[in-house]
Design an enzyme around this catalytic site. Structure first.
Site, PDB file in Angstrom:
ATOM      1  N   ASP A 187       5.093  -6.071 -10.034  1.00 27.01           N
ATOM      2  CA  ASP A 187       4.636  -7.442 -10.229  1.00 27.01           C
ATOM      3  C   ASP A 187       5.735  -8.246 -10.901  1.00 27.01           C
ATOM      4  OD1 ASP A 187       4.606  -6.598 -12.886  1.00 27.01           O
ATOM      5  OD2 ASP A 187       2.463  -6.120 -12.833  1.00 27.01           O
ATOM      6  N   HIS A 220       5.399  -0.239  -3.740  1.00 32.08           N
ATOM      7  CA  HIS A 220       4.565  -1.339  -4.222  1.00 32.08           C
ATOM      8  C   HIS A 220       5.437  -2.253  -5.082  1.00 32.08           C
ATOM      9  CE1 HIS A 220       0.639  -3.105  -5.494  1.00 32.08           C
ATOM     10  NE2 HIS A 220       1.320  -3.375  -6.622  1.00 32.08           N
ATOM     11  N   ASP A 231       2.335   7.493   0.876  1.00 34.69           N
ATOM     12  CA  ASP A 231       3.329   6.414   0.900  1.00 34.69           C
ATOM     13  C   ASP A 231       2.658   5.155   1.448  1.00 34.69           C
ATOM     14  OD1 ASP A 231       5.617   4.949   0.775  1.00 34.69           O
ATOM     15  OD2 ASP A 231       6.680   6.029   2.365  1.00 34.69           O
ATOM     16  N   GLU A 275       4.198   2.608  -7.064  1.00 35.06           N
ATOM     17  CA  GLU A 275       4.775   1.556  -7.914  1.00 35.06           C
ATOM     18  C   GLU A 275       5.735   2.140  -8.942  1.00 35.06           C
ATOM     19  OE1 GLU A 275       3.467  -2.503 -10.253  1.00 35.06           O
ATOM     20  OE2 GLU A 275       2.027  -0.849 -10.190  1.00 35.06           O
TER      21      GLU A 275
END
Length: 618
Positions: A166, A512, A560, A569
């Site tokens: 993020d 991610h 995956d 992540e």
């Protein structure tokens, strides 16, 4: 003049000869030789007569002024020197004149190859105005408005690192990551230099510490607040924030707030550890090093303020992600680093105060408290203090507490070994340090680093191993444990997959990560428009080299899938532990730790005599 042999004793020579030549060419009177008396002598007796042999050639001499030498001797000497020059001198001249080629260094081992990549992950996580040599072509300037809503912060909160996939800047794990990087550089500077990553790693640390110095008034001696994060997300949010939106950092157009607090005992102490450890890394830059250590002391005083002991994470935008479970471990950790950085004994006294392990439950041998993480610093703090006992042996009044830290550190290492069954292991050999939960690799990397570093401490001080109860284990057992865990992460696992992106032939392709998954095609995708890349089944268009993903489950299985962040992540804290473990294990740049650099700010420590026992009373 006649002698008893007969004949006259006279010197012959012409007038043209010098006196010296006359003395060299003395001859006996020929008449005396023909005397009948000499004709009756036998050959041996005649040889006693002192006349020169008429048939023998006269020797020629060379006069050097102070020395007269035979010409033949001079000639032989010159020939000998000439031949020696041909045999010895000429080959030397030829060898010296040839271009010098350094021997090729041995090829880097897998740990070094992975380390080069693991460090690149931090370049991909940078926020702010990026340097031209950042080396990540799909990243650009971002977060330039961060902190702009806080006019008291000069220049805002631009810079630092995004935490994971993020775009939030969490200061707690960011500080921990910088501390771990600094610790690894202090212990293994020679390895970083040998593999050409020393300057790069220092630059990464400075990028983080420059930012942390902006999160509080670092020029003051006392502060009343610090900033704890930039950006944020609510669980199941339906409004634009850092989790609801799927956008590259360069395209963020939603509001990102900067959160501050007047109470942060764990965050402030971790920030102090980051700044203090970095001040040792930058000891060659006196001004910057002092700035870091001064900032560390200021923010640590804030952490120790009894009026500010409420947890920093008591907010719904922090607790679900980086909730703190206590602060005494950070206080032990921060005070230890401040002692190393400043040499101030008050920090050492605090770190070894009996109240510190009591309040942190350091000696309770709770398995969860033996796991190093962004939340729990106990095993690292005790190992750092054990270093003082091993290398300096300060004695009274610190010895009792240091011995306890040393003993618990040894027991922590015992707990990592399968035979003692403290933690479970997968069938593939991966230790489970979070009860079989998700994102286990970050804890595994940290444990591998601690085990490898403890082995190097013992080796540097000539200690062959340590005891687990009645069992003695050589230090090779620690290195073997650390190597087995890192080899698993790098591909020696049932999935035959490297969990470090870009290392090996098989690694996660659907990481991610917003920046890595969104094409760098000069198209600005909206908050929700970018979700097509979150849900796309195709591989990431941008390879985020060196990112260590969350990792497999307790059955050695890995999915995956980009939408499953538990598997795919990466995080700042995880990669910092990975870097530390890799550099501790690589032999490409040598072996062992730097014994002395960490003590560069510590004055000599002299043992004090314990107080006498109280007088006996009947």
């Amino acid at each position: 003049m006649h002698n008893h042999w007969g004949g006259s004793l006279e010197l012959h020579g012409g007038d043209s000869t010098t006196e010296d030549e006359k003395s060299r060419n003395m001859e006996w009177d020929k008449a005396s030789i023909s005397h009948p008396h000499y004709q009756n002598l036998d050959e041996t007796q005649q040889s006693w007569l002192l006349w020169p042999d008429q048939n023998k050639k006269k020797k020629k001499y060379v006069d050097f002024g102070c020395v007269v030498c035979s010409r033949s001797a001079v000639k032989w000497t010159l020939w000998t020197v000439f031949i020696a020059f041909l045999v010895i001198g000429v080959p030397i001249i030829i060898v010296k004149s040839l271009p010098k080629h350094k021997p090729r260094p041995p090829p880097p081992d897998d740990y070094t190859a992975a380390l080069h990549k693991a460090l690149r992950f931090f370049n991909a996580q940078k926020s702010g105005i990026l340097p031209k040599n950042n080396g990540i072509p799909w990243r650009g300037n971002s977060g330039l408005q961060d902190g702009s809503d806080k006019p008291e912060i000069k220049g805002g909160l631009v810079g630092g690192y995004y935490d994971a996939g993020d775009n939030i800047k969490f200061h707690f794990p960011m500080s921990f990551a910088m501390t771990m990087l600094s610790w690894s550089v202090i212990e293994y500077e020679h390895k970083y230099r040998a593999i050409g990553e020393y300057d790069h790693t220092r630059e990464l640390i400075k990028w983080g510490t420059d930012y942390l110095l902006r999160t509080f008034n670092s020029s003051a001696t006392k502060i009343d607040k610090i900033y704890i994060q930039v950006g944020g997300a609510l669980i199941n949010s339906t409004s634009p924030d850092d989790h609801y939106c799927w956008q590259r950092p360069e395209d963020m157009d939603y509001t990102r707030g900067a959160l501050d607090t007047q109470s942060a005992p764990e965050l402030a102490a971790e920030m102090a550890a980051a700044l203090a450890s970095a001040s040792i890394v930058f000891r060659d830059d006196t001004a910057y090093s002092k700035k870091l250590s001064k900032g560390a002391e200021t923010v640590f005083e804030f952490a120790r303020d009894l009026r500010r002991r409420a947890s920093y994470s008591q907010r719904n935008v922090i607790a679900p992600y980086y909730n703190s479970t206590g602060y005494f471990d950070e206080h032990m950790w921060g005070s230890a680093w401040l002692f190393y950085a400043t040499g101030n004994n008050s920090y050492f006294s605090l770190a070894t105060n009996p109240g510190m392990p009591k309040n942190s439950k350091a000696f309770f041998m709770i398995p969860d408290l033996s796991v190093l993480s962004w939340d729990n610093k106990l095993p690292a703090a005790m190992l750092l203090l054990t270093r003082i006992r091993l290398f300096l042996s300060p004695g009274y009044p610190y010895e009792d507490m240091l011995r306890m830290y040393h003993n618990v550190t040894g027991l922590t290492m015992c707990s990592y070994l399968p035979r003692y069954k403290v933690y479970n292991f997968t069938q593939g050999g991966l230790i489970q340090l979070n009860h079989g939960g998700a994102q286990n690799l970050q804890y595994v990397s940290n444990a591998a680093f601690l085990a490898s570093l403890f082995a190097d401490y013992l080796n540097a001080t000539g200690v062959p191993g340590w005891n687990c109860g009645s069992d003695f284990h050589p230090i090779s057992v620690l290195k073997d444990f650390a190597a087995s865990q890192m080899k698993y992460i790098l591909g020696a696992n049932p999935m035959n997959m490297s969990y470090v992106v870009g290392f090996g032939s098989k690694y996660p392709k659907h990481v991610h990560h917003r920046g890595a998954s969104t094409p760098n095609n000069k198209v600005k995708y909206s908050c929700t428009g970018g979700r097509q890349w979150l849900n796309a089944g195709t591989a990431n268009p941008n390879i985020i080299n060196g990112a260590m993903v969350g990792g497999p489950d307790r059955f050695d299985k890995f999915k995956d899938v980009r939408t499953n962040y538990s598997y795919t992540e990466p995080t700042m804290a995880g990669n910092a532990g990975l870097v530390a473990a890799l550099v501790s294990l690589t032999t490409s740049g040598g072996v062992g730790v730097d014994k002395n650099t960490i003590f560069s700010g510590v004055p000599p420590m002299y043992q004090s005599s314990p107080p006498p026992p109280p007088p006996w009373k009947p």
